[in-house]
Design a protein around this motif. Structure first.
Motif, PDB file in Angstrom:
ATOM      1  N   GLY A  48       0.662  -1.239   0.066  1.00 21.96           N
ATOM      2  CA  GLY A  48       0.122   0.018   0.034  1.00 21.96           C
ATOM      3  C   GLY A  48       0.805   1.372   0.152  1.00 21.96           C
ATOM      4  N   VAL A  49       0.362   2.262  -0.074  1.00 22.27           N
ATOM      5  CA  VAL A  49       0.785   3.668  -0.154  1.00 22.27           C
ATOM      6  C   VAL A  49       0.075   4.736   0.586  1.00 22.27           C
ATOM      7  N   ALA A  50       0.912   5.241   1.659  1.00 21.29           N
ATOM      8  CA  ALA A  50       0.323   6.175   2.671  1.00 21.29           C
ATOM      9  C   ALA A  50      -0.097   7.439   2.130  1.00 21.29           C
ATOM     10  N   ILE A  51      -1.231   7.916   2.435  1.00 21.79           N
ATOM     11  CA  ILE A  51      -1.502   9.297   2.028  1.00 21.79           C
ATOM     12  C   ILE A  51      -2.566   9.883   3.284  1.00 21.79           C
ATOM     13  N   GLY A  52      -1.952  11.061   3.769  1.00 20.50           N
ATOM     14  CA  GLY A  52      -2.612  11.334   4.973  1.00 20.50           C
ATOM     15  C   GLY A  52      -2.618  10.201   5.842  1.00 20.50           C
ATOM     16  N   ASP A  53      -3.908  10.031   6.661  1.00 24.48           N
ATOM     17  CA  ASP A  53      -4.133   8.970   7.457  1.00 24.48           C
ATOM     18  C   ASP A  53      -4.663   7.851   6.735  1.00 24.48           C
ATOM     19  N   GLN A  54      -4.527   7.809   5.559  1.00 24.03           N
ATOM     20  CA  GLN A  54      -5.260   6.610   4.986  1.00 24.03           C
ATOM     21  C   GLN A  54      -4.148   5.485   4.177  1.00 24.03           C
ATOM     22  N   ILE A  55      -4.443   4.413   3.589  1.00 20.91           N
ATOM     23  CA  ILE A  55      -3.499   3.491   2.850  1.00 20.91           C
ATOM     24  C   ILE A  55      -4.217   3.319   1.426  1.00 20.91           C
ATOM     25  N   VAL A  56      -3.609   3.526   0.726  1.00 18.03           N
ATOM     26  CA  VAL A  56      -4.164   3.236  -0.962  1.00 18.03           C
ATOM     27  C   VAL A  56      -3.667   1.654  -0.977  1.00 18.03           C
ATOM     28  N   ASP A  57      -4.765   0.809  -1.205  1.00 13.26           N
ATOM     29  CA  ASP A  57      -4.532  -0.600  -1.407  1.00 13.26           C
ATOM     30  C   ASP A  57      -4.297  -0.641  -2.786  1.00 13.26           C
ATOM     31  N   LEU A  58      -2.905  -1.213  -3.100  1.00 12.24           N
ATOM     32  CA  LEU A  58      -2.555  -1.303  -4.516  1.00 12.24           C
ATOM     33  C   LEU A  58      -3.161  -2.463  -5.297  1.00 12.24           C
ATOM     34  N   ALA A  59      -3.112  -3.556  -4.575  1.00 16.94           N
ATOM     35  CA  ALA A  59      -3.989  -4.645  -5.208  1.00 16.94           C
ATOM     36  C   ALA A  59      -5.243  -4.297  -5.718  1.00 16.94           C
ATOM     37  N   ALA A  60      -5.936  -3.772  -5.032  1.00 18.86           N
ATOM     38  CA  ALA A  60      -7.303  -3.038  -5.216  1.00 18.86           C
ATOM     39  C   ALA A  60      -7.345  -2.292  -6.370  1.00 18.86           C
ATOM     40  N   ALA A  61      -6.460  -1.271  -6.379  1.00 19.90           N
ATOM     41  CA  ALA A  61      -6.335  -0.268  -7.429  1.00 19.90           C
ATOM     42  C   ALA A  61      -5.956  -1.111  -8.678  1.00 19.90           C
ATOM     43  N   SER A  62      -5.116  -1.976  -8.704  1.00 21.37           N
ATOM     44  CA  SER A  62      -4.741  -2.703  -9.903  1.00 21.37           C
ATOM     45  C   SER A  62      -6.027  -3.516 -10.583  1.00 21.37           C
ATOM     46  N   LEU A 114     -12.974   5.844  -8.603  1.00 16.89           N
ATOM     47  CA  LEU A 114     -12.279   4.516  -8.777  1.00 16.89           C
ATOM     48  C   LEU A 114     -11.325   4.299  -7.690  1.00 16.89           C
ATOM     49  N   LEU A 115     -10.687   5.279  -7.135  1.00 13.50           N
ATOM     50  CA  LEU A 115      -9.794   5.126  -6.016  1.00 13.50           C
ATOM     51  C   LEU A 115     -10.154   5.091  -4.609  1.00 13.50           C
ATOM     52  N   GLU A 116     -11.227   5.848  -4.363  1.00  9.18           N
ATOM     53  CA  GLU A 116     -11.791   6.001  -3.159  1.00  9.18           C
ATOM     54  C   GLU A 116     -12.025   4.625  -2.381  1.00  9.18           C
ATOM     55  N   PRO A 117     -12.644   3.610  -3.053  1.00 11.83           N
ATOM     56  CA  PRO A 117     -12.957   2.128  -2.512  1.00 11.83           C
ATOM     57  C   PRO A 117     -11.650   1.447  -2.252  1.00 11.83           C
ATOM     58  N   CYS A 118     -10.412   2.048  -2.711  1.00  7.28           N
ATOM     59  CA  CYS A 118      -9.305   1.347  -2.461  1.00  7.28           C
ATOM     60  C   CYS A 118      -8.599   2.023  -1.234  1.00  7.28           C
ATOM     61  N   LEU A 119      -9.159   2.710  -0.382  1.00  5.11           N
ATOM     62  CA  LEU A 119      -8.737   3.269   0.768  1.00  5.11           C
ATOM     63  C   LEU A 119      -8.855   2.512   2.006  1.00  5.11           C
ATOM     64  N   SER A 120      -7.693   2.305   2.885  1.00 12.49           N
ATOM     65  CA  SER A 120      -8.117   1.726   4.117  1.00 12.49           C
ATOM     66  C   SER A 120      -7.484   2.814   5.118  1.00 12.49           C
TER      67      SER A 120
END
Length: 441
Positions: A48-62, A114-120
């Motif tokens: 994942g990638v940290a952005i603010g207090d969230q994480i972008v799930d790269l598998a989900a983004a893919s 598209l990317l919002e559902p990939c955040l944790s």
């Protein structure tokens, strides 16, 4: 070495609102990578990638097709349970994914839906090491640390003559490298007793070491050295690193082969890797004191001299068990800067490590060695803070420490700050000291 580009623009803002806070470690200009999963769920770890207090799930983004072209191929390599495959791709792929992420996370980006559902949420995540670490080498780049510690043991000759010519290092153990948040148990070992008869028991002089960790990207073929001018193409990113040390075990065991049990019981790595591209605004010249020798040619690159150092502010925080029980926050022990502490650059470490033909591999870890400044408030270890245990420090609640006690939580922090750039940080590198195992009677 990475040039500045649109991803570094200080004015960039993200639709992830927390990334725009002035004090966040993870604004859109940072985008560090790590490996996580949602706490309490029976699911695999993933990148994942940290952005603010969230994480972008790269598998989900893919899976959702957020990216295309080179970025899509790069994110596929980063969709597993470690960063090794992505690290092996090299700077062009790293940069392609960073640019695509930056554009997708900016305010007004079409990719937001598209990317919002990939955040944790980071608050609901647990972490593992960002890479499978094949080999680990600990260097000794902190010249002020080397000089101060040298004075404790060799007052008349604190800095050995090879120090300014060769990056000193030794090979460590990878199995006991753990991610931030994992407790570290006080080690057992032999210490010098009366005469030459040793004692065996818990270390009484447990210490931290404030370091940076450098993670290797593409490797080199066995027998083929890496040129200093290409060295940074093999460097993926930087983490915080606490290479715990048992100061009383080391003097008895280290001659003639160096540290062993005093160093292999635990090393703590922060979960987020700040990429070299993210650090582009925070590079600095390699400055040596007047009269010091020029590095030998294989360690002497023009670009490395001009921008090889890292302008990273480093802090050490301590919270004792008593403070924690009383609801008192951690207290800062020291604050320093990596560019002032390190005598050798990361590129020089890579060039030297490979100069004899050693083949580096993706995920290899280099420790910088203890990074202490020139002043007493910049010490990177308790050994220096307490002058070898002779001058205990007094904490705000009245407790004293010469070395670390059971229940102490030690936390490293790092941040880069310049007027013409957006502040970025490294997150936390933290662990609590647990009691030693029972000694066999």
């Amino acid at each position: 070495m990475n040039p500045l580009n649109e991803t570094h623009a200080p004015a960039l803002r993200s639709w992830v609102v927390s990334a725009n806070a002035a004090d966040t470690d993870f604004p859109i200009q940072n985008l560090p990578l790590g490996v996580f999963r949602r706490r309490g769920r029976n699911e695999p770890f993933r990148c994942g990638v940290a952005i603010g207090d969230q994480i972008v799930d790269l598998a989900a983004a893919s899976e959702r097709g957020v990216f295309s072209g080179d970025a899509a191929r790069a994110v596929q390599a980063a969709a597993g349970d470690s960063l090794n495959a992505f690290m092996a791709l090299g700077p062009a792929a790293w940069s392609a994914l960073r640019l695509a992420l930056s554009r997708a996370l900016r305010e007004g980006a079409a990719a937001q839906k598209l990317l919002e559902p990939c955040l944790s949420a980071q608050a609901s995540a647990e972490y593992t090491l960002p890479a499978r670490i094949g080999d680990y080498t600990d260097f000794y780049t902190g010249i002020h640390h080397a000089t101060t510690v040298g004075k404790l043991f060799r007052p008349d000759n604190p800095l050995l003559p090879n120090y300014k010519w060769v990056p000193i290092g030794y090979h460590g153990r990878t199995s006991s490298i753990v991610v931030s948040g994992t407790p570290v148990r006080r080690p057992l070992g032999q210490t010098k007793g009366s005469d030459d008869t040793p004692l065996f028991g818990p270390s009484q002089r447990l210490d931290y070491e404030l370091e940076l960790g450098f993670l290797i990207g593409p490797g080199n073929a066995l027998g083929e050295p890496i040129d200093i001018e290409q060295a940074e193409q093999h460097l993926f990113g930087v983490t915080l690193f606490n290479d715990w040390s048992a100061r009383d075990i080391q003097p008895w065991e280290y001659q003639p082969l160096g540290p062993f049990l005093s160093k292999n019981f635990g090393s703590t790595l922060s979960p987020w890797v700040v990429t070299m591209e993210a650090l582009a605004p925070f590079r600095a010249p390699l400055v040596r004191p007047a009269g010091d020798p020029e590095p030998l040619p294989y360690l002497n690159g023009a670009e490395d001299r001009a921008r090889g150092a890292l302008d990273i502010n480093l802090e050490v925080w301590l919270q004792t068990a008593t403070m924690r029980e009383a609801g008192q926050p951690a207290v800062r022990l020291t604050r320093g800067n990596a560019k002032e502490a390190a005598y050798w650059t990361p590129a020089q470490l890579i060039a030297h490590h490979s100069s004899g033909g050693c083949n580096l591999q993706p995920g290899d870890l280099f420790g910088s060695g203890t990074l202490s400044g020139s002043g007493p408030d910049q010490a990177g270890s308790m050994l220096e803070l307490s002058q070898g245990g002779k001058q205990p420090i007094t904490l705000p609640n009245g407790e004293t420490r010469s070395f670390l006690a059971d229940g102490d939580t030690l936390t490293l922090r790092g941040m880069c700050e310049r007027e013409d750039a957006r502040r970025i940080g490294f997150g936390l590198c933290s662990a609590t000291v647990m009691p030693a195992p029972a000694v066999r009677a």
